[in-house]
Design a protein around this motif. Sequence first.
Motif, PDB file in Angstrom:
ATOM      1  N   VAL A 192       0.802  -1.038  -0.113  1.00  9.54           N
ATOM      2  CA  VAL A 192      -0.024   0.022  -0.116  1.00  9.54           C
ATOM      3  C   VAL A 192       0.843   1.276   0.150  1.00  9.54           C
ATOM      4  O   VAL A 192       0.788   2.108  -0.754  1.00  9.54           O
ATOM      5  CB  VAL A 192      -1.007   0.063   1.416  1.00  9.54           C
ATOM      6  CG1 VAL A 192      -1.861   1.410   1.336  1.00  9.54           C
ATOM      7  CG2 VAL A 192      -1.883  -1.222   1.064  1.00  9.54           C
ATOM      8  N   PHE A 193       1.703   1.368   0.981  1.00  5.73           N
ATOM      9  CA  PHE A 193       2.485   2.623   1.037  1.00  5.73           C
ATOM     10  C   PHE A 193       3.722   2.483   0.168  1.00  5.73           C
ATOM     11  O   PHE A 193       3.902   3.765  -0.268  1.00  5.73           O
ATOM     12  CB  PHE A 193       3.019   2.743   2.622  1.00  5.73           C
ATOM     13  CG  PHE A 193       1.922   2.825   3.549  1.00  5.73           C
ATOM     14  CD1 PHE A 193       1.199   4.087   3.690  1.00  5.73           C
ATOM     15  CD2 PHE A 193       1.329   1.907   4.358  1.00  5.73           C
ATOM     16  CE1 PHE A 193       0.450   4.476   4.646  1.00  5.73           C
ATOM     17  CE2 PHE A 193       0.277   2.170   5.239  1.00  5.73           C
ATOM     18  CZ  PHE A 193      -0.332   3.169   5.253  1.00  5.73           C
ATOM     19  N   GLY A 194       4.135   1.609  -0.082  1.00  6.68           N
ATOM     20  CA  GLY A 194       5.203   1.670  -1.387  1.00  6.68           C
ATOM     21  C   GLY A 194       4.721   2.092  -2.421  1.00  6.68           C
ATOM     22  O   GLY A 194       5.254   2.871  -3.269  1.00  6.68           O
ATOM     23  N   PHE A 195       3.385   1.806  -3.007  1.00  5.78           N
ATOM     24  CA  PHE A 195       2.767   2.236  -4.126  1.00  5.78           C
ATOM     25  C   PHE A 195       2.578   3.651  -4.023  1.00  5.78           C
ATOM     26  O   PHE A 195       2.781   4.274  -4.892  1.00  5.78           O
ATOM     27  CB  PHE A 195       1.333   1.544  -4.163  1.00  5.78           C
ATOM     28  CG  PHE A 195       0.578   1.785  -5.214  1.00  5.78           C
ATOM     29  CD1 PHE A 195       0.783   1.493  -6.665  1.00  5.78           C
ATOM     30  CD2 PHE A 195      -0.378   2.844  -5.300  1.00  5.78           C
ATOM     31  CE1 PHE A 195       0.139   2.055  -7.780  1.00  5.78           C
ATOM     32  CE2 PHE A 195      -1.144   3.336  -6.029  1.00  5.78           C
ATOM     33  CZ  PHE A 195      -0.850   3.045  -7.457  1.00  5.78           C
ATOM     34  N   ILE A 196       2.028   4.171  -2.773  1.00  8.12           N
ATOM     35  CA  ILE A 196       1.876   5.542  -2.662  1.00  8.12           C
ATOM     36  C   ILE A 196       3.019   6.402  -2.795  1.00  8.12           C
ATOM     37  O   ILE A 196       3.218   7.574  -3.564  1.00  8.12           O
ATOM     38  CB  ILE A 196       1.098   5.955  -1.280  1.00  8.12           C
ATOM     39  CG1 ILE A 196      -0.135   5.130  -1.333  1.00  8.12           C
ATOM     40  CG2 ILE A 196       0.951   7.468  -1.125  1.00  8.12           C
ATOM     41  CD1 ILE A 196      -0.950   5.282   0.242  1.00  8.12           C
ATOM     42  N   ILE A 197       4.215   5.870  -2.309  1.00  9.53           N
ATOM     43  CA  ILE A 197       5.554   6.726  -2.280  1.00  9.53           C
ATOM     44  C   ILE A 197       5.946   6.645  -3.711  1.00  9.53           C
ATOM     45  O   ILE A 197       6.232   7.473  -4.385  1.00  9.53           O
ATOM     46  CB  ILE A 197       6.487   6.063  -1.511  1.00  9.53           C
ATOM     47  CG1 ILE A 197       6.099   5.998  -0.077  1.00  9.53           C
ATOM     48  CG2 ILE A 197       7.929   6.498  -1.849  1.00  9.53           C
ATOM     49  CD1 ILE A 197       7.141   5.292   0.883  1.00  9.53           C
ATOM     50  N   ALA A 198       5.791   5.577  -4.404  1.00  5.45           N
ATOM     51  CA  ALA A 198       6.046   5.211  -5.945  1.00  5.45           C
ATOM     52  C   ALA A 198       5.495   6.365  -6.683  1.00  5.45           C
ATOM     53  O   ALA A 198       5.960   7.176  -7.735  1.00  5.45           O
ATOM     54  CB  ALA A 198       6.175   3.754  -6.390  1.00  5.45           C
TER      55      ALA A 198
ATOM     56  N   VAL B 173       7.587  -0.928  -8.510  1.00  2.00           N
ATOM     57  CA  VAL B 173       6.365  -0.570  -8.957  1.00  2.00           C
ATOM     58  C   VAL B 173       6.917   0.875  -9.862  1.00  2.00           C
ATOM     59  O   VAL B 173       6.163   1.252 -10.651  1.00  2.00           O
ATOM     60  CB  VAL B 173       5.352  -0.225  -7.779  1.00  2.00           C
ATOM     61  CG1 VAL B 173       4.308   0.837  -8.366  1.00  2.00           C
ATOM     62  CG2 VAL B 173       4.832  -1.329  -7.163  1.00  2.00           C
ATOM     63  N   GLN B 174       7.787   1.522  -9.296  1.00  2.00           N
ATOM     64  CA  GLN B 174       8.189   2.873 -10.257  1.00  2.00           C
ATOM     65  C   GLN B 174       8.181   2.861 -11.668  1.00  2.00           C
ATOM     66  O   GLN B 174       7.542   3.581 -12.309  1.00  2.00           O
ATOM     67  CB  GLN B 174       9.624   3.402  -9.569  1.00  2.00           C
ATOM     68  CG  GLN B 174       9.393   4.649  -8.777  1.00  2.00           C
ATOM     69  CD  GLN B 174      10.514   5.404  -8.152  1.00  2.00           C
ATOM     70  OE1 GLN B 174      11.360   4.499  -7.937  1.00  2.00           O
ATOM     71  NE2 GLN B 174      10.846   6.453  -8.007  1.00  2.00           N
TER      72      GLN B 174
END
Lengths: 279, 585
Positions: free
Chosen positions: A75-81, A158-159
């Motif tokens: 979830v948060f990795g996606f938001i950061i990316a 994800v980036q």
Amino acid sequence: MSFRQASVLPGFGLTFGFTTFFLSAMVLLPLAAMVLAAGSMHWHEFVHVVFSTRALDSYRLSFGASFLAAAINLVFGFIIAWTLVRYEFPGRKLIDALIDMPFAMPTAVSGIALTTVFAQSGWIGRFLEPLGIKVAYTWLGVTLALTLISMPFTVRAVQPALLEVQHDLEDAAETLGAGRFYVFRRIILPTVLPALLTGFTLSFARAVGEYGSVIFIAGNLPMKTEITPLLIVIHLEQFDYQGAAALGFVMLVMSFTVLFAINLLQAWGRRRQLRAANS
Amino acid sequence: MSITLDQVTKQYGGVPVVNDVSLDIGDGEFFVLLGPSGSGKSTLLRAIAGLTGVDHGRISLHGRDVTHVTARKRGVGLVFQNYALFRHMTVAENIEFALRVRHVRGKARRQRRQELLRLVALEGMDERLPAQLSGGQQQRVAVARALAHKPGVLLLDEPFGALDAKIREELRRTIREVQRELGITTVLVTHDQDEAFAMADRIGIMNLGRLLEVGAPHDLYSRPATRFVATFLGAANLLLARRTADGIQVGGTTIAAADRAPAANEHEVVAVVRPEEVELAPARATLTSNYLAGGVVDEVVFTGALEKLRVRLDAAAQTPLLAHSDADGAAVELLQVTRTQHEQRGFAVAPGQNVAVGVRRVHVLPTPLSSFTACAASAQLAQELSHEPLLAELAARMKTRITTRTEARLGVAEALSEAADFVGTTVIASQTDCAHRAEWLLRRGARDLLVLPAGARAPHRVLIHWMGEAARSATLAMSASVLRHVPAEAVYVGIFPGQRAGSSGPRGMRELLDARSEAQAAHGLEMRTELRFGDVAEELARRLAEAPAQMLIVGITDLTRFAERFRKLLDGGQWPVLIVHRGAP
């Protein structure tokens, strides 16, 4: 199979030889040695070590916390990316570089830092204490440490996938009448789903194998905050190499099962696309 | 009207990308926005679609003001250059996307999908993924998808850009057929003039964020009003000619101009000669058209149906040919000629051959800016002035030339009576006794005078004002001409004597509105208006000092006490001032 195939690098035979040699020397041989060591135990002994309450609790913590950490990062990795890919803001490059910090830091340093902050008298810990939330020396602390050290894997996976989602696609969906959530669910998510899964797998794998950062914040209470890698080290310190190998074997099998399952899931997803394409 | 744009402006970082565009597009019309890359045409299209907000102005679709309506609710269909198909969805899912969003039931959805696939000739492709289709097929799917929700307007953003020539032609035809069948108002954005000619009911040509000209393809081609349109729409030779009482004097002969505007007095004009209107013959006597000059063939290129030539005119030719830039951007002072097979058979030419050049048809641009003359007291100063960045930039953008002129006795009262002939726009450097020198030049017959401070850059805002109604038209024409070549906003400054006196208010407003509508109707110039009170020159100087990068264009009819009145504005001013003088010298 023919060993004569056109390629930029010289000689498929040579490169294939290197590949097998390295995989064998670096991965397969040590693994085999471990399996052999475990195999030399008596069956009864093996079951005793592997299914002891202490071992079972450590599996639950190791795999449970790793799964949770990977899920949080999803979830948060996606938001950061997303933030890093989609927005232009001062300090973006700096934050982008910071993402990799957990890669570069000795994991013990991360563990010590986290413990300092989340201990009962720490910067954050002292505010959580009155609320009855204890982070350091609980399973929460373990999850936190695993989340931190596995976070870069999700972000970096994800980036590039997000970079490929063209603005035009969203614009097109918008002119066709789709709202933001609909665009996210029907356009963006399907496009980055394979990358998200990969990120999840990598994060999970990294978290399961983590040792250094966890032992500082976990407190290492048997059957409460003891992770399997630590249990292995304890066995080693008692010169019980066979016991350590037995636990290692169990981790190997479980990790492989999880990774294989996720790989199958991805392959299934790809096949489904292809099938839709060919029908 | 299906689409109405009213003074639409969009800026990025203070620079207008779309600059005061007003346009009406009728029901069922196929309108093409044509312009080079960076001209603002795509931004304008996105603004119509609602994907880009506008900073100023209004947009209406079918009489409904949608300026602040999101793209989602505008009900337009948009097709992108790179198709923008959803790659994880099948053709069917792509086309039904807009219907699913609107919760249309399955059966109705399938029916509409079949209808659309038939329309774009892709029946039976329902279950394919975009990756399995060719570029042309993908774009057909994109068109079908954009039409699924029956939009009131179809917008196409360079839809053929990524396709090869043959598919492009085929898809053009399909889109035109679909458009006719549905009678849907369509706007197509492109940089390809062939495409524009082939498809458009009307073409609007954009450059530097401004909509320069709008018209039917044939009208724009044969009677362009601006140099940009003349050279962008097909090839064109620009020549500096003279308008005399008898007609247009080009080279050795005088040709009756296509437009028979009465020439009040002789002056320099810019003439357009299309390459196909040039005739080559072995000698002057064998020409069937008006003799222009002699020349030498420089290059011959065979392109199939047509032969393309470049001819170097004799240095002695009385008609200066304005340099045009070729594909690489290099300036070339050669006459472009195209000849048909028939002409080639009549008179075959080879490079190096001497020929007589004639012109069959000349079109005169209505622009008042023909060329620049840098004028100073010494040859060296004039030379330096001609290299001023703003002047060089203007000349380059206008594709015109800068000549120099030495007036050794510039400003000396006794020299006033000497006969003089000023050609084009005269330029002088801004300095301490500038107003005096300007008056001297204007009294000797300079009609348009640009006062240029050293190091001045292209303005972001052009202020416009005139004193005396006789100068209004000329000032507006000049302003329009300048503003076509710089990406600046135009502001008309109305100034009334005295303090905020109530009596002059209504009359002033009326004048202001009249000026705006004349600018729009006669010159295609959109401008903002401002009202100020006080002494004209003082107020203008004050207004100019308020912000950097401004320029003033001021029209005058009367030179009485000129230097005295304009001292504040001109002497040592930090802004460029263009004086348009119409009236007795």
